[in-house]
Design a protein around this motif. Structure first.
Motif, PDB file in Angstrom:
ATOM      1  N   LEU A  65      -2.095  13.094   4.818  1.00 57.49           N
ATOM      2  CA  LEU A  65      -1.613  13.044   3.600  1.00 57.49           C
ATOM      3  C   LEU A  65      -2.350  13.483   2.043  1.00 57.49           C
ATOM      4  CD1 LEU A  65      -2.012   9.377   2.572  1.00 57.49           C
ATOM      5  CD2 LEU A  65      -4.824   9.855   3.177  1.00 57.49           C
ATOM      6  N   TYR A  79       2.659   5.914  17.016  1.00 53.41           N
ATOM      7  CA  TYR A  79       3.442   5.851  16.715  1.00 53.41           C
ATOM      8  C   TYR A  79       4.478   7.041  16.866  1.00 53.41           C
ATOM      9  CZ  TYR A  79       0.950   2.979  13.315  1.00 53.41           C
ATOM     10  OH  TYR A  79       0.473   1.699  13.154  1.00 53.41           O
ATOM     11  N   ARG A  81      -3.471   8.295  -1.656  1.00 55.65           N
ATOM     12  CA  ARG A  81      -3.155   6.628  -2.298  1.00 55.65           C
ATOM     13  C   ARG A  81      -3.796   6.589  -2.253  1.00 55.65           C
ATOM     14  NH1 ARG A  81      -7.427   6.415   3.750  1.00 55.65           N
ATOM     15  NH2 ARG A  81      -8.920   7.069   2.542  1.00 55.65           N
ATOM     16  N   PHE A 104      -0.868  13.241  12.289  1.00 58.46           N
ATOM     17  CA  PHE A 104       0.453  13.383  12.385  1.00 58.46           C
ATOM     18  C   PHE A 104      -0.110  14.473  12.711  1.00 58.46           C
ATOM     19  CE2 PHE A 104       3.973  11.012  10.261  1.00 58.46           C
ATOM     20  CZ  PHE A 104       2.960  10.237   9.837  1.00 58.46           C
ATOM     21  N   TYR A 107      -3.783   2.911  17.322  1.00 59.87           N
ATOM     22  CA  TYR A 107      -2.622   2.585  17.594  1.00 59.87           C
ATOM     23  C   TYR A 107      -1.539   3.802  17.572  1.00 59.87           C
ATOM     24  CZ  TYR A 107      -4.111  -1.738  15.499  1.00 59.87           C
ATOM     25  OH  TYR A 107      -4.849  -3.095  15.619  1.00 59.87           O
ATOM     26  N   LYS A 134       3.040   1.001   3.293  1.00 58.90           N
ATOM     27  CA  LYS A 134       2.592   0.458   4.042  1.00 58.90           C
ATOM     28  C   LYS A 134       2.696  -1.205   3.696  1.00 58.90           C
ATOM     29  CE  LYS A 134      -1.578   0.224   5.786  1.00 58.90           C
ATOM     30  NZ  LYS A 134      -2.483   0.859   6.720  1.00 58.90           N
ATOM     31  N   ILE A 155      -4.252  15.068  17.185  1.00 61.65           N
ATOM     32  CA  ILE A 155      -3.634  15.277  17.536  1.00 61.65           C
ATOM     33  C   ILE A 155      -2.529  16.741  18.893  1.00 61.65           C
ATOM     34  CG2 ILE A 155      -1.158  13.787  17.876  1.00 61.65           C
ATOM     35  CD1 ILE A 155      -2.821  12.382  15.028  1.00 61.65           C
ATOM     36  N   TYR A 187       0.610  -0.514  20.136  1.00 58.22           N
ATOM     37  CA  TYR A 187      -0.941  -1.157  19.343  1.00 58.22           C
ATOM     38  C   TYR A 187      -2.073  -1.327  20.064  1.00 58.22           C
ATOM     39  CZ  TYR A 187       1.117  -2.847  15.062  1.00 58.22           C
ATOM     40  OH  TYR A 187       2.226  -3.024  13.263  1.00 58.22           O
ATOM     41  N   ARG A 214       2.737  20.288  10.416  1.00 54.97           N
ATOM     42  CA  ARG A 214       2.310  18.540  10.278  1.00 54.97           C
ATOM     43  C   ARG A 214       2.304  18.371   9.055  1.00 54.97           C
ATOM     44  NH1 ARG A 214      -2.410  17.734  14.409  1.00 54.97           N
ATOM     45  NH2 ARG A 214      -1.954  19.592  14.969  1.00 54.97           N
ATOM     46  N   LEU A 215       2.730  17.165   8.592  1.00 53.12           N
ATOM     47  CA  LEU A 215       2.631  16.118   7.673  1.00 53.12           C
ATOM     48  C   LEU A 215       0.917  15.827   7.674  1.00 53.12           C
ATOM     49  CD1 LEU A 215       4.863  14.992   8.397  1.00 53.12           C
ATOM     50  CD2 LEU A 215       5.030  13.653   7.370  1.00 53.12           C
ATOM     51  N   THR A 274      -3.233   5.953  14.057  1.00 50.85           N
ATOM     52  CA  THR A 274      -3.617   5.298  13.110  1.00 50.85           C
ATOM     53  C   THR A 274      -5.211   4.912  13.561  1.00 50.85           C
ATOM     54  OG1 THR A 274      -3.875   4.645  11.120  1.00 50.85           O
ATOM     55  CG2 THR A 274      -2.655   3.306  12.797  1.00 50.85           C
ATOM     56  N   GLY A 275      -6.226   4.585  12.659  1.00 48.73           N
ATOM     57  CA  GLY A 275      -7.401   3.196  13.504  1.00 48.73           C
ATOM     58  C   GLY A 275      -7.213   2.462  12.836  1.00 48.73           C
ATOM     59  N   TYR A 326       6.780   2.209  18.834  1.00 53.50           N
ATOM     60  CA  TYR A 326       4.637   2.230  18.084  1.00 53.50           C
ATOM     61  C   TYR A 326       4.251   1.441  19.615  1.00 53.50           C
ATOM     62  CZ  TYR A 326       6.041  -2.486  15.853  1.00 53.50           C
ATOM     63  OH  TYR A 326       5.972  -3.695  15.508  1.00 53.50           O
ATOM     64  N   GLY A 359      -7.873  -1.183  10.589  1.00 48.78           N
ATOM     65  CA  GLY A 359      -8.877  -1.441   9.023  1.00 48.78           C
ATOM     66  C   GLY A 359      -7.779  -0.887   8.246  1.00 48.78           C
ATOM     67  N   ARG A 360      -7.533  -1.338   6.813  1.00 52.56           N
ATOM     68  CA  ARG A 360      -6.442  -1.351   6.229  1.00 52.56           C
ATOM     69  C   ARG A 360      -6.388  -0.049   5.124  1.00 52.56           C
ATOM     70  NH1 ARG A 360      -7.281  -3.574   0.729  1.00 52.56           N
ATOM     71  NH2 ARG A 360      -5.772  -3.761   0.605  1.00 52.56           N
ATOM     72  N   LEU A 361      -7.741   1.036   5.006  1.00 54.88           N
ATOM     73  CA  LEU A 361      -7.823   2.311   4.427  1.00 54.88           C
ATOM     74  C   LEU A 361      -6.750   3.229   5.359  1.00 54.88           C
ATOM     75  CD1 LEU A 361     -10.736   1.283   1.802  1.00 54.88           C
ATOM     76  CD2 LEU A 361      -8.442   1.079   1.577  1.00 54.88           C
ATOM     77  N   ASN A 362      -7.542   2.961   6.731  1.00 57.26           N
ATOM     78  CA  ASN A 362      -7.163   4.256   7.666  1.00 57.26           C
ATOM     79  C   ASN A 362      -5.631   4.402   6.962  1.00 57.26           C
ATOM     80  OD1 ASN A 362      -9.721   3.885   8.518  1.00 57.26           O
ATOM     81  ND2 ASN A 362      -9.008   3.088  10.006  1.00 57.26           N
ATOM     82  N   GLU A 363      -6.064   6.358   7.038  1.00 58.93           N
ATOM     83  CA  GLU A 363      -5.104   6.599   6.720  1.00 58.93           C
ATOM     84  C   GLU A 363      -4.480   6.779   8.239  1.00 58.93           C
ATOM     85  OE1 GLU A 363      -6.723  10.377   5.272  1.00 58.93           O
ATOM     86  OE2 GLU A 363      -4.972  11.410   6.611  1.00 58.93           O
ATOM     87  N   GLN A 364      -2.684   7.530   8.106  1.00 54.83           N
ATOM     88  CA  GLN A 364      -2.147   7.698   9.323  1.00 54.83           C
ATOM     89  C   GLN A 364      -2.239   9.586   9.755  1.00 54.83           C
ATOM     90  OE1 GLN A 364       2.352   6.240  10.484  1.00 54.83           O
ATOM     91  NE2 GLN A 364       1.640   4.097  10.190  1.00 54.83           N
ATOM     92  N   TYR A 377       2.135  11.625   1.223  1.00 51.44           N
ATOM     93  CA  TYR A 377       2.515  12.726   2.318  1.00 51.44           C
ATOM     94  C   TYR A 377       3.196  13.824   2.037  1.00 51.44           C
ATOM     95  CZ  TYR A 377       0.224   9.475   5.553  1.00 51.44           C
ATOM     96  OH  TYR A 377      -0.627   8.343   6.304  1.00 51.44           O
ATOM     97  N   GLU A 413       0.952  -1.158  -0.042  1.00 59.08           N
ATOM     98  CA  GLU A 413      -0.098   0.371  -0.568  1.00 59.08           C
ATOM     99  C   GLU A 413       1.373   0.940   0.120  1.00 59.08           C
ATOM    100  OE1 GLU A 413      -3.134  -2.011   3.155  1.00 59.08           O
ATOM    101  OE2 GLU A 413      -3.483   0.123   2.605  1.00 59.08           O
TER     102      GLU A 413
END
Lengths: 109, 113
Positions: free
Chosen positions: A46, B33, A49, B104, B31, A90, B4, B50, A43-44, B94-95, B48, B97-102, A36, A32
């Motif tokens: 997204l 980091y 994707r 910052f 999660y 990722k 955050i 979990y 801040r960074l 990040t939440g 990190y 689920g595979r589509l959740n972004e990080q 960013y 994936e």
């Protein structure tokens, strides 16, 4: 080994010129990939994707598995695009991101 | 900003002193980091987490420790700061689920003299 390579530290263009920020990755499996962006003193965040196959702020990026690349492109750069851009990878079964070293884009008027 | 915050935002300290950076989130994400950002290196993962009391090492964990006693707080400690730890530190969440972004945090600029 999982790795992201951004070969250009700095890319300078004039307003209206096309932009391509290069990103190559090393990963066995289904990656994936993300871009960013970090604007000055912010801040960074997204940008886009590959799963979404979207266009944000005129930027697009296509995953090329044959060339293991995920280059970021924009046909006509704007001054407000000046920022630091990071490509990130990722792995499918984790939430950890591996970042490239970043490319600073400067768009001159 | 996905709720955050980081504190402090700036800190100057001397070599050998302990330093603790705090990351606080209001989104109840599991999660979290810690990254450091350095020119020529991009962002590198330090540690990190979990979940509460569930932490692990990242790419550049030497000289750093973390703790997570509550879901909303993730602390990064430099037990004895060195000049090589001068950097900008970012927290991310990040939440599931595979589509959740990080997302910052705003970053903490640390200078070790």
């Amino acid at each position: 080994a999982q790795r992201v390579t951004q070969p250009e530290k700095l890319l300078s263009v004039f307003k209206g010129a096309p932009v391509e920020l290069k990103c190559n990755y090393s990963y066995s499996g289904s990656p994936e990939l993300f871009w960013y962006v970090q604007y000055s003193r912010q801040r960074l965040q997204l940008l886009l994707r590959h799963i979404s196959r979207e266009s944000i702020k005129g930027f697009t990026a296509d995953l090329n598995k044959g060339e293991t690349s995920f280059h970021l492109k924009k046909p006509f750069a704007q001054e407000e695009d000046s920022a630091m851009y990071y490509c990130a990878l990722k792995s499918y079964n984790t939430d950890k991101l591996i970042f490239g070293t970043g490319t600073r884009l400067q768009v001159f008027p | 900003d996905a709720g955050i915050t980081q504190s402090p935002r700036h800190k100057v300290t001397e070599t050998g002193t302990p330093v603790t950076l705090r990351c606080h989130q209001t989104e109840n994400h599991r999660y979290m980091y810690w990254y450091r950002q350095d020119p020529g290196h991009g962002l590198r993962l330090i540690h990190y987490s979990y979940g509460v009391k569930d932490t692990d090492k990242g790419e550049v964990s030497d000289g750093y420790s973390v703790s997570r006693s509550k879901t909303e707080d993730f602390l990064l400690t430099l037990e004895s700061a060195t000049s090589s730890q001068t950097s900008v530190y970012f927290c991310a969440i990040t939440g599931t689920g595979r589509l959740n972004e990080q997302f910052f945090g705003p970053g903490t600029r640390l200078t070790v003299l």
